[in-house]
Design a protein around this motif. Structure first.
Motif, PDB file in Angstrom:
ATOM      1  N   GLY A 125       0.833  -1.194   0.000  1.00 62.25           N
ATOM      2  CA  GLY A 125       0.000   0.000   0.000  1.00 62.25           C
ATOM      3  C   GLY A 125       0.865   1.240   0.000  1.00 62.25           C
ATOM      4  N   PRO A 126       0.353   2.366  -0.502  1.00 64.09           N
ATOM      5  CA  PRO A 126       1.133   3.611  -0.501  1.00 64.09           C
ATOM      6  C   PRO A 126       1.507   4.038   0.919  1.00 64.09           C
ATOM      7  CG  PRO A 126      -0.840   3.805  -1.855  1.00 64.09           C
ATOM      8  CD  PRO A 126      -0.981   2.537  -1.095  1.00 64.09           C
ATOM      9  N   ASP A 127       2.662   4.678   1.042  1.00 63.95           N
ATOM     10  CA  ASP A 127       3.088   5.194   2.351  1.00 63.95           C
ATOM     11  C   ASP A 127       2.222   6.359   2.796  1.00 63.95           C
ATOM     12  OD1 ASP A 127       5.690   3.650   2.721  1.00 63.95           O
ATOM     13  OD2 ASP A 127       5.997   4.579   0.757  1.00 63.95           O
ATOM     14  N   ALA A 128       1.756   7.147   1.838  1.00 65.61           N
ATOM     15  CA  ALA A 128       0.914   8.307   2.137  1.00 65.61           C
ATOM     16  C   ALA A 128      -0.095   8.480   1.018  1.00 65.61           C
ATOM     17  CB  ALA A 128       1.756   9.574   2.283  1.00 65.61           C
ATOM     18  N   VAL A 129      -1.260   9.001   1.362  1.00 65.49           N
ATOM     19  CA  VAL A 129      -2.317   9.235   0.375  1.00 65.49           C
ATOM     20  C   VAL A 129      -2.839  10.654   0.534  1.00 65.49           C
ATOM     21  CG1 VAL A 129      -2.997   6.813   0.175  1.00 65.49           C
ATOM     22  CG2 VAL A 129      -4.063   8.240   1.933  1.00 65.49           C
ATOM     23  N   ILE A 130      -3.234  11.244  -0.590  1.00 66.20           N
ATOM     24  CA  ILE A 130      -3.755  12.614  -0.604  1.00 66.20           C
ATOM     25  C   ILE A 130      -5.102  12.604  -1.316  1.00 66.20           C
ATOM     26  CG2 ILE A 130      -3.379  14.968  -1.444  1.00 66.20           C
ATOM     27  CD1 ILE A 130      -0.356  14.413  -1.297  1.00 66.20           C
TER      28      ILE A 130
ATOM     29  N   VAL B  39      -4.150   3.040   1.859  1.00 62.46           N
ATOM     30  CA  VAL B  39      -2.887   3.408   2.478  1.00 62.46           C
ATOM     31  C   VAL B  39      -2.371   2.265   3.353  1.00 62.46           C
ATOM     32  CG1 VAL B  39      -3.971   4.522   4.485  1.00 62.46           C
ATOM     33  CG2 VAL B  39      -1.702   5.277   3.703  1.00 62.46           C
ATOM     34  N   ARG B  40      -1.064   2.125   3.406  1.00 64.72           N
ATOM     35  CA  ARG B  40      -0.480   1.043   4.196  1.00 64.72           C
ATOM     36  C   ARG B  40      -0.738   1.243   5.678  1.00 64.72           C
ATOM     37  NH1 ARG B  40       3.744   2.897   7.124  1.00 64.72           N
ATOM     38  NH2 ARG B  40       5.240   4.388   6.215  1.00 64.72           N
ATOM     39  N   LYS B  41      -0.561   0.192   6.456  1.00 63.47           N
ATOM     40  CA  LYS B  41      -0.667   0.304   7.907  1.00 63.47           C
ATOM     41  C   LYS B  41       0.379   1.281   8.431  1.00 63.47           C
ATOM     42  CE  LYS B  41      -0.374  -4.222   8.091  1.00 63.47           C
ATOM     43  NZ  LYS B  41      -0.293  -5.633   8.581  1.00 63.47           N
ATOM     44  N   GLY B  42      -0.039   2.143   9.341  1.00 64.55           N
ATOM     45  CA  GLY B  42       0.864   3.157   9.864  1.00 64.55           C
ATOM     46  C   GLY B  42       1.126   4.300   8.907  1.00 64.55           C
ATOM     47  N   GLY B  43       0.328   4.397   7.845  1.00 61.77           N
ATOM     48  CA  GLY B  43       0.532   5.423   6.835  1.00 61.77           C
ATOM     49  C   GLY B  43      -0.074   6.764   7.199  1.00 61.77           C
ATOM     50  N   ARG B  44       0.066   7.718   6.276  1.00 59.99           N
ATOM     51  CA  ARG B  44      -0.399   9.085   6.518  1.00 59.99           C
ATOM     52  C   ARG B  44      -1.456   9.465   5.486  1.00 59.99           C
ATOM     53  NH1 ARG B  44       4.882   7.606   5.873  1.00 59.99           N
ATOM     54  NH2 ARG B  44       5.297   9.366   4.510  1.00 59.99           N
TER      55      ARG B  44
ATOM     56  N   PHE C  86     -18.405   5.513   6.636  1.00 61.26           N
ATOM     57  CA  PHE C  86     -17.020   5.951   6.808  1.00 61.26           C
ATOM     58  C   PHE C  86     -16.210   4.808   7.425  1.00 61.26           C
ATOM     59  CE2 PHE C  86     -13.546   8.133   9.011  1.00 61.26           C
ATOM     60  CZ  PHE C  86     -13.081   8.953   7.993  1.00 61.26           C
ATOM     61  N   PRO C  87     -15.074   4.431   6.824  1.00 60.02           N
ATOM     62  CA  PRO C  87     -14.306   3.282   7.330  1.00 60.02           C
ATOM     63  C   PRO C  87     -13.480   3.632   8.570  1.00 60.02           C
ATOM     64  CG  PRO C  87     -13.235   4.182   5.385  1.00 60.02           C
ATOM     65  CD  PRO C  87     -14.521   4.963   5.569  1.00 60.02           C
ATOM     66  N   LEU C  88     -14.175   3.948   9.639  1.00 61.91           N
ATOM     67  CA  LEU C  88     -13.498   4.337  10.875  1.00 61.91           C
ATOM     68  C   LEU C  88     -12.655   3.188  11.418  1.00 61.91           C
ATOM     69  CD1 LEU C  88     -13.136   6.568  12.979  1.00 61.91           C
ATOM     70  CD2 LEU C  88     -15.161   5.686  14.162  1.00 61.91           C
ATOM     71  N   GLY C  89     -13.131   1.963  11.201  1.00 63.20           N
ATOM     72  CA  GLY C  89     -12.350   0.819  11.664  1.00 63.20           C
ATOM     73  C   GLY C  89     -10.996   0.746  10.986  1.00 63.20           C
ATOM     74  N   ALA C  90     -10.951   1.006   9.680  1.00 55.35           N
ATOM     75  CA  ALA C  90      -9.669   0.997   8.976  1.00 55.35           C
ATOM     76  C   ALA C  90      -8.749   2.084   9.507  1.00 55.35           C
ATOM     77  CB  ALA C  90      -9.904   1.188   7.475  1.00 55.35           C
ATOM     78  N   LEU C  91      -9.316   3.256   9.783  1.00 57.39           N
ATOM     79  CA  LEU C  91      -8.528   4.367  10.308  1.00 57.39           C
ATOM     80  C   LEU C  91      -7.878   3.987  11.632  1.00 57.39           C
ATOM     81  CD1 LEU C  91      -7.707   7.401  10.240  1.00 57.39           C
ATOM     82  CD2 LEU C  91      -9.888   7.898  11.344  1.00 57.39           C
ATOM     83  N   MET C  92      -8.658   3.348  12.510  1.00 56.76           N
ATOM     84  CA  MET C  92      -8.139   3.007  13.832  1.00 56.76           C
ATOM     85  C   MET C  92      -7.235   1.782  13.796  1.00 56.76           C
ATOM     86  SD  MET C  92      -8.570   0.808  16.577  1.00 56.76           S
ATOM     87  CE  MET C  92      -7.849   0.970  18.212  1.00 56.76           C
ATOM     88  N   GLU C  93      -7.715   0.702  13.173  1.00 55.27           N
ATOM     89  CA  GLU C  93      -6.980  -0.556  13.220  1.00 55.27           C
ATOM     90  C   GLU C  93      -5.646  -0.479  12.487  1.00 55.27           C
ATOM     91  OE1 GLU C  93      -7.714  -2.958  15.077  1.00 55.27           O
ATOM     92  OE2 GLU C  93      -9.815  -2.629  15.581  1.00 55.27           O
ATOM     93  N   LYS C  94      -5.571   0.355  11.456  1.00 53.95           N
ATOM     94  CA  LYS C  94      -4.322   0.485  10.698  1.00 53.95           C
ATOM     95  C   LYS C  94      -3.371   1.519  11.307  1.00 53.95           C
ATOM     96  CE  LYS C  94      -4.870   0.522   6.133  1.00 53.95           C
ATOM     97  NZ  LYS C  94      -5.481   0.769   4.789  1.00 53.95           N
ATOM     98  N   GLY C  95      -3.835   2.237  12.331  1.00 52.82           N
ATOM     99  CA  GLY C  95      -2.967   3.206  13.001  1.00 52.82           C
ATOM    100  C   GLY C  95      -2.574   4.356  12.106  1.00 52.82           C
ATOM    101  N   LEU C  96      -3.556   4.939  11.407  1.00 54.94           N
ATOM    102  CA  LEU C  96      -3.268   5.982  10.433  1.00 54.94           C
ATOM    103  C   LEU C  96      -3.181   7.353  11.084  1.00 54.94           C
ATOM    104  CD1 LEU C  96      -5.695   4.836   7.585  1.00 54.94           C
ATOM    105  CD2 LEU C  96      -3.318   4.147   7.996  1.00 54.94           C
TER     106      LEU C  96
END
Length: 394
Positions: free
Chosen positions: A254-259, A299-304, A318-328
């Motif tokens: 996955g990308p390191d950062a997404v815009i 975006v990759r886990k731990g990404g921005r 809204f994928p709030l679970g992805a936001l939290m579980e991936k540590g974004l």
């Protein structure tokens, strides 16, 4: 004077309106020499931003020549200036922290209640962008009043053309801040949703900041070609499933950062987009957030995650679970334009940043309704429209 005024969804007109006047000692009056139609203006055109009133003068990307000053303005008659779209006092808590777009003093008290109810705090003032942001007349006009003119305007050196510096008003610093908010590290892979003007400047900025790869996502061939010329790899979301392509291109990481440079009016035929658009049209929901949902999933886990795209209301699914579980990490906000103008002006002057490549059309102010219609419905060919109040129709 002549000015572009809003009268409802898909109804903008060039009308004769009163000339602006000095109201506050820190004011200045500009004769507008260039003004541009911004992608954010299309949200007004589509009628999805609350707080608009019939007859409001719109436009927040503009520059011009100083023709009158208040006694406390630091500008001088005859100077050429670019004006940031954010109206900032320079002295409040937020301005002192260079969070200029969060200014506490630029939105008149009478306009604050609605935005406080929507967002928890009152918004700052913006030019030509609804009464949620102060109801200030915008710059798609022959003349404009500039409040706090000792803080915002950027004096332009002689010899620099309007086209070179006009986008310092908004989209260039917005693209730059979008890349900065992505916290790009040397060697990063960065994905950018949307190859409109902000997305293109975000691509350019990300590469300047050290990204090894930038992957641009859009549907319009000409915009994808502009991204490719900047050095980006491209994905046409009409032809390819974006999530699968990004995983393949990043070796499964996955990308390191997404815009997300799309914002609240994502288009296309994804099921969530269709439902969002239906709700927008019937007034049930405010934002179509397919690009943001997809960016969070990609975006990759731990990404921005950087969000320069404008959102104005509420989003479901809204994928709030992805936001939290991936540590974004997420950063967003209106652009703190004044924070970046000196450096960006220097980079333009030294030839490091090109600001003119995306201009597709220059029109007289009187043809602004045509510009809006084409910028909205012919985005492949009309990549950026600059209006020239002093130009006459062919």
């Amino acid at each position: 004077m002549r000015a572009l005024t809003w009268h409802g969804k898909h109804d903008v007109r060039v009308d004769t309106v009163p000339d602006p006047e000095i109201i506050n000692p820190r004011d200045a009056i500009l004769e507008v020499t260039s003004t541009a139609i911004c992608g954010s203006d299309l949200h007004l055109y589509d009628g999805v931003i609350p707080g608009m009133m019939s007859g409001d003068i719109i436009g927040h990307e503009f520059m011009g020549r100083v023709v009158e000053t208040g006694p406390k303005s630091t500008l001088q008659k005859g100077q050429r200036v670019v004006v940031p779209f954010t109206i900032s006092c320079g002295s409040c808590f937020f301005c002192q922290k260079t969070l200029y777009s969060a200014c506490d003093n630029s939105n008149p008290v009478a306009n604050q209640d609605v935005s406080e109810n929507l967002y928890g705090h009152a918004m700052s003032g913006l030019f030509g962008y609804s009464h949620l942001t102060g109801g200030y007349p915008g710059g798609q006009a022959e003349y404009v009043r500039v409040p706090f003119s000792d803080i915002g305007p950027i004096v332009i050196p002689e010899g620099m053309e309007d086209d070179d510096v006009l986008f310092l008003s908004d989209i260039l610093p917005t693209g730059w801040m979008a890349a900065e908010n992505a916290e790009i590290e040397e060697g990063d892979t960065v994905a950018v949703w949307g190859c409109g003007p902000v997305g293109l400047f975000a691509i350019q900025s990300a590469l300047l900041m050290g990204a090894a790869r930038v992957i641009a996502i859009d549907e319009f061939p000409n915009r994808l070609d502009l991204a490719r010329k900047l050095g980006a790899e491209v994905i046409d979301f009409k032809q390819t499933r974006v999530l699968d392509a990004l995983m393949d291109m990043s070796g499964g990481l996955g990308p390191d950062a997404v815009i997300d440079a799309v914002g609240m009016e994502a288009h296309g035929f994804a099921p969530d987009t269709i439902l969002d658009n239906i709700k927008q049209n019937v007034g049930f929901g405010a934002d179509s957030a397919h690009a943001l949902r997809e960016a969070l999933m990609a975006v990759r886990k731990g990404g921005r995650v950087s969000i320069p795209g404008v959102y104005g209301g509420f989003v479901d699914k809204f994928p709030l679970g992805a936001l939290m579980e991936k540590g974004l990490k997420v950063k967003t906000g209106q652009t703190h334009v004044q924070r970046y103008t000196d450096e960006l002006l220097r980079r333009i002057g030294e030839g490091e940043i090109d600001t003119t490549f995306l201009i597709s059309h220059r029109l007289p102010l009187e043809e602004a309704p045509t510009g809006y219609k084409n910028f909205r419905y012919n985005q492949n060919d009309w990549t950026k429209v600059v209006l020239k109040p002093g130009m006459t129709s062919a």
